[in-house]
Design a protein around this motif. Structure first.
Motif, short mmCIF file in Angstrom:
data_model
loop_
_atom_site.label_atom_id
_atom_site.label_comp_id
_atom_site.label_asym_id
_atom_site.label_seq_id
_atom_site.Cartn_x
_atom_site.Cartn_y
_atom_site.Cartn_z
N GLU A 85 6.55 14.15 -6.54
CA GLU A 85 5.49 14.73 -7.03
C GLU A 85 4.02 14.11 -6.92
N MET A 86 4.31 12.87 -6.73
CA MET A 86 2.90 12.13 -6.43
C MET A 86 2.20 12.23 -5.23
N THR A 87 1.01 12.37 -5.21
CA THR A 87 0.15 12.53 -3.99
C THR A 87 -0.33 11.15 -3.54
N VAL B 4 5.13 1.08 -14.12
CA VAL B 4 4.61 2.09 -13.11
C VAL B 4 5.77 2.01 -12.01
N GLU B 5 6.19 1.03 -11.46
CA GLU B 5 7.31 0.93 -10.55
C GLU B 5 8.45 1.72 -10.87
N ARG B 6 8.87 1.18 -12.22
CA ARG B 6 9.98 1.96 -12.71
C ARG B 6 10.12 3.19 -12.77
N LEU B 7 8.89 3.80 -13.36
CA LEU B 7 8.79 5.43 -13.28
C LEU B 7 8.75 6.00 -12.13
N LEU B 8 8.28 5.27 -11.12
CA LEU B 8 8.07 5.80 -9.72
C LEU B 8 9.29 5.90 -8.98
N PHE B 9 10.32 5.20 -9.53
CA PHE B 9 11.57 4.88 -8.95
C PHE B 9 12.47 6.33 -8.97
N ASP B 10 11.92 6.83 -9.87
CA ASP B 10 12.64 8.24 -10.05
C ASP B 10 12.25 9.07 -8.93
N GLN B 11 13.05 9.52 -8.17
CA GLN B 11 12.75 10.46 -6.78
C GLN B 11 12.31 11.47 -7.20
N ASP B 12 12.60 12.42 -8.37
CA ASP B 12 11.77 13.66 -8.78
C ASP B 12 10.39 13.47 -9.02
N VAL B 13 9.99 12.11 -9.59
CA VAL B 13 8.82 11.92 -9.88
C VAL B 13 7.84 11.50 -8.54
N TRP B 14 8.41 10.51 -7.73
CA TRP B 14 8.03 10.25 -6.60
C TRP B 14 7.45 11.30 -5.70
N THR C 109 6.44 12.62 -17.24
CA THR C 109 6.21 11.19 -16.50
C THR C 109 5.01 11.39 -15.41
N VAL C 110 5.12 12.56 -14.70
CA VAL C 110 4.07 12.64 -13.73
C VAL C 110 2.73 12.97 -14.27
N ALA C 111 2.58 13.50 -15.53
CA ALA C 111 1.45 13.83 -16.26
C ALA C 111 0.88 12.48 -16.74
N THR D 210 -2.56 5.75 -4.79
CA THR D 210 -3.61 4.83 -4.49
C THR D 210 -4.28 4.48 -5.88
N ARG D 211 -4.44 5.47 -6.52
CA ARG D 211 -5.12 5.15 -7.80
C ARG D 211 -4.29 4.29 -8.75
N LEU D 212 -3.01 4.16 -8.54
CA LEU D 212 -2.06 3.43 -9.48
C LEU D 212 -1.88 2.15 -8.59
N GLY D 213 -2.57 1.90 -7.48
CA GLY D 213 -2.34 0.46 -6.87
C GLY D 213 -1.41 0.44 -5.99
#
Length: 57
Positions: free
Chosen positions: A34-36, A22-32, A4-6, A41-44
């Motif tokens: 890992e994101m910088t 994108v919001e649904r995927l970012l809701f996963d704390q493990d994914v969140w 998911t991060v990739a 910013t690139r994702l909006g």
């Protein structure tokens, strides 16, 4: 989670996703976690945008 991060970091693949997806995927704390800031910013979701309110503890 790593896939998911990739996916979110891939500009071509992430552009195929709706904002809601994108919001649904970012809701996963493990994914969140890992994101910088640059990834988000690139994702909006720039810092201070208030568009997404997820906290990690």
């Amino acid at each position: 989670m790593a896939q998911t991060v990739a996916l979110l970091r891939d500009p071509v693949e992430s552009a195929k996703l709706s904002r809601r997806e994108v919001e649904r995927l970012l809701f996963d704390q493990d994914v969140w976690k890992e994101m910088t800031i640059d990834d988000l910013t690139r994702l909006g979701f720039p810092p201070g945008s208030g568009d997404i309110n997820i906290t990690t503890t």
